[in-house]
Write an enzyme that holds these catalytic residues in place. Structure first.
Site, PDB file in Angstrom:
ATOM      1  N   PHE A  60      21.966  13.793  27.826  1.00  0.00           N
ATOM      2  CA  PHE A  60      20.687  13.580  27.151  1.00  0.00           C
ATOM      3  C   PHE A  60      19.599  14.133  28.050  1.00  0.00           C
ATOM      4  O   PHE A  60      19.385  13.642  29.163  1.00  0.00           O
ATOM      5  CB  PHE A  60      20.413  12.101  26.869  1.00  0.00           C
ATOM      6  CG  PHE A  60      19.093  11.911  26.159  1.00  0.00           C
ATOM      7  CD1 PHE A  60      18.998  12.049  24.779  1.00  0.00           C
ATOM      8  CD2 PHE A  60      17.930  11.646  26.874  1.00  0.00           C
ATOM      9  CE1 PHE A  60      17.779  11.914  24.125  1.00  0.00           C
ATOM     10  CE2 PHE A  60      16.707  11.512  26.219  1.00  0.00           C
ATOM     11  CZ  PHE A  60      16.621  11.642  24.852  1.00  0.00           C
TER      12      PHE A  60
ATOM     13  N   ASP B  78      19.010  16.263  36.604  1.00  0.00           N
ATOM     14  CA  ASP B  78      18.067  15.540  35.748  1.00  0.00           C
ATOM     15  C   ASP B  78      18.117  14.073  36.167  1.00  0.00           C
ATOM     16  O   ASP B  78      19.000  13.324  35.753  1.00  0.00           O
ATOM     17  CB  ASP B  78      18.436  15.719  34.281  1.00  0.00           C
ATOM     18  CG  ASP B  78      17.498  14.941  33.346  1.00  0.00           C
ATOM     19  OD1 ASP B  78      16.704  14.110  33.852  1.00  0.00           O
ATOM     20  OD2 ASP B  78      17.566  15.163  32.122  1.00  0.00           O
TER      21      ASP B  78
ATOM     22  N   LYS C 128       9.863   9.306  33.632  1.00  0.00           N
ATOM     23  CA  LYS C 128       9.966   7.852  33.429  1.00  0.00           C
ATOM     24  C   LYS C 128       9.236   7.037  34.501  1.00  0.00           C
ATOM     25  O   LYS C 128       8.020   6.928  34.437  1.00  0.00           O
ATOM     26  CB  LYS C 128      11.427   7.457  33.269  1.00  0.00           C
ATOM     27  CG  LYS C 128      12.018   8.051  31.975  1.00  0.00           C
ATOM     28  CD  LYS C 128      13.204   7.305  31.411  1.00  0.00           C
ATOM     29  CE  LYS C 128      13.447   7.700  29.965  1.00  0.00           C
ATOM     30  NZ  LYS C 128      14.412   8.760  29.759  1.00  0.00           N
TER      31      LYS C 128
HETATM   32  C1  LIG Z   1      14.370   9.984  28.944  1.00  0.00           C
HETATM   33  C2  LIG Z   1      15.092  11.165  29.459  1.00  0.00           C
HETATM   34  C3  LIG Z   1      14.611  12.468  29.246  1.00  0.00           C
HETATM   35  C4  LIG Z   1      13.424  12.752  28.357  1.00  0.00           C
HETATM   36  O1  LIG Z   1      12.260  12.124  28.792  1.00  0.00           O
HETATM   37  P1  LIG Z   1      11.016  12.008  27.768  1.00  0.00           P
HETATM   38  O2  LIG Z   1       9.912  11.517  28.638  1.00  0.00           O
HETATM   39  O3  LIG Z   1      11.414  11.041  26.719  1.00  0.00           O
HETATM   40  O4  LIG Z   1      10.770  13.370  27.223  1.00  0.00           O
HETATM   41  C5  LIG Z   1      15.293  13.509  29.827  1.00  0.00           C
HETATM   42  N1  LIG Z   1      16.381  13.301  30.582  1.00  0.00           N
HETATM   43  C6  LIG Z   1      16.878  12.076  30.799  1.00  0.00           C
HETATM   44  C7  LIG Z   1      18.082  11.907  31.659  1.00  0.00           C
HETATM   45  C8  LIG Z   1      16.258  10.963  30.235  1.00  0.00           C
HETATM   46  O5  LIG Z   1      16.769   9.749  30.426  1.00  0.00           O
END
Ligand SMILES: *Cc1c(COP(=O)(O)O)cnc(C)c1O
Length: 515
Positions: A142, A227, A256
């Site tokens: 994700f 990520d 986040k």
């Molecule tokens: C939440 C998340 C994203 C996307 O972040 P947004 O601020 O919602 O665009 C990307 N990668 C990971 C691993 C995430 O948990």
């Protein structure tokens, strides 16, 4: 409350039936005054808890100075933010102290930024033929919701109906090093993966996976991009999840928790040879690196730089793991994957769905969210204190037993282990115990910040009281009280095991919220 109409909202979410009106530390209150422990924490955007005093103070101070300039002009918090990121995160990447930073807003934008950077680096530096660059990604990933990023996903719900998708990505099974080795060739510019997959249900790869990725990508001059938007910034008991395996990625995507639960703040940090290819005009963002975001980001990095939150996550995580393993042994869960203060738990489908467990938890005062059918992610604020954690885990056990014995609503054993004492009146005690010491700290800044908070909250509190009669005693009765107890965990003060008795939750009070 459960049926609050959302008539104007496109149906992109299916929220649990609760309407939150206020929050503080690990606690939230709904519009009826019911209290809950937040075990989602905005998918880890609230690692420092709700309304952390230092973060709110930083935001308030900046709100009186300047909030937005655009990058057409510099502002006095921008370089400070970048420097602080390089200090805290740079050394955890191959960029070291020379790391560069691209500030953005959302996580998806950070990942898109990393993709643009590694592609351009591939063409400009590696000499990959134009438009031929490929990036290896993992199954179950994700990375966000843009059209490019859902194209990387193998989740039909996220992806189907949104094509055509951007070419140039190769997907291999997560944790399968041999598959990565097979997938790379001369056109491969990067391997982009989450160190631990959050949305997939806290999936931890084999211990040799990330070290293997690092060795393979280093040998072939391929960028390793982590990520860490969800896994990073303390959640795993370390600043970055990659530290669990002593791996330095070339680029790291953050988001986040970097915004302290207040504003969206994201960034890509890492190797200057890669990020340096993004020259003026090739990339940007109207809001990225704005003064308010930078002020909050700096304050969040300050909290992380002491290591207290990471240590706290590791310590609480051991309790979490022990208790969840016991639930697996009892046959109430079919699986529990823990890393730091983060867990994915699998409900035995014969007991119910993940959604049903979340509803049972909600009814008993714990907020959590299912990710996929049977899987629920637990990620409370890192500032949680032991009694709160134990109480939530008691509630989890009770909810699972209730599902087993009679479905989501049946067999809820009214008053089962409630000793009938009026624990509610003391509901705030654990929080106050936990946070009192923090009030000594940084008094000036904090006082500075409090006034506007009070101003902002007073009308709301007054309204609530008008609508619902006198505030319930277990709530911070007034806005002032809420502000006074707001000092959530100023780092050094995160307490260890507190003897404060967990308050007992009365189902009768909570059940209306679940309606
Ligand atoms: C939440 C998340 C994203 C996307 O972040 P947004 O601020 O919602 O665009 C990307 N990668 C990971 C691993 C995430 O948990």
């Amino acid at each position: 409350m459960a049926d609050t109409t959302h008539g104007a909202l496109a149906p992109t979410y299916h929220p649990l039936p609760v309407t939150i009106a206020r929050a503080h530390g690990t606690h939230v209150w709904d519009t009826d005054g019911n209290e809950f422990l937040d075990f989602l924490s905005g998918y880890s955007a609230l690692n420092f808890g709700h309304l952390h005093q230092g973060l709110v103070a930083a935001a308030m101070t900046q709100l009186r100075q300047v909030t937005l300039t655009s990058r057409a002009f510099d502002h006095d918090r921008l370089e400070e933010f970048a420097q602080r990121l390089v200090e805290v995160v740079g050394p955890l990447t191959t960029g070291g102290e020379d790391s560069l930073v691209v500030p953005m807003n959302t996580g998806a934008e950070a990942v898109e930024t990393a993709i643009k950077a590694v592609r351009k680096w591939g063409y400009d530096v590696r000499g990959v033929p134009a438009d031929q660059a490929t990036i290896v990604v993992a199954g179950g990933n994700f990375h966000g919701r843009t059209t490019t990023l859902v194209g990387l996903s193998d989740d039909p719900v996220a992806r189907d109906g949104f094509g055509p998708f951007a070419p140039g990505f190769v997907r291999v099974p997560f944790g399968d090093l041999a598959a990565v080795a097979d997938a790379v060739d001369d056109t491969t510019v990067a391997v982009l993966m989450e160190p631990v997959q959050g949305e997939a249900g806290v999936v931890v790869p084999p211990d040799d996976f990330w070290p293997g990725l690092r060795a393979l990508t280093a040998e072939k001059n391929i960028a390793l991009v982590a990520d860490e938007i969800q896994s990073g910034l303390g959640r795993t008991g370390t600043t970055l999840a990659c530290e669990l395996w002593d791996v330095q990625p070339d680029l790291v995507c953050l988001g986040k928790a970097l915004g302290g639960g207040i504003v969206p703040v994201s960034a890509v940090v890492g190797k200057p040879e890669i990020l340096g290819v993004l020259t003026p005009g090739t990339h940007g963002s109207t809001f990225g690196g704005n003064p308010l975001a930078c002020a909050v980001g700096v304050a969040a990095l300050d909290l992380l730089s002491t290591g207290q939150y990471q240590a706290r996550a590791a310590a609480s995580g051991r309790v979490l793991k022990e208790r969840l393993d016991a639930l697996v042994d009892q046959g109430l869960l079919t699986g529990a994957r823990c890393v730091g203060l983060w867990a994915g738990i699998d409900v035995d489908p014969s007991l119910g769905t993940g959604r049903e467990l979340c509803e049972a938890l909600l009814e008993r005062g714990v907020l959590a969210k299912d990710t996929h059918d049977a899987t629920i992610r637990l990620s409370p604020p890192l500032s949680i204190v032991q009694p709160e954690l134990e109480m939530a885990l008691d509630i989890l056990e009770e909810s699972l037993v209730a599902l087993r014995d009679g479905g989501p609503d049946g067999g809820s054993g009214e008053g089962s282990d409630d000793d009938g004492s009026d624990g509610e009146a003391h509901a705030e005690e654990p929080v106050q115990d936990a946070e009192e010491p923090a009030a000594q700290d940084g008094d000036e800044r904090v006082q500075d910040a409090e006034e506007p908070v009070q101003d902002a909250e007073k009308p709301a509190a007054a309204e609530r009281q008008k609508d619902e009669g006198p505030a319930e005693p277990e709530e911070p009765a007034t806005a002032d009280a809420a502000v006074e107890t707001t000092p959530s965990t100023d780092t050094a003060d995160i307490p260890d095991e507190k003897p404060a008795p967990p308050r007992k939750r009365r189902r009768s009070r909570l059940s209306p919220a679940a309606g």
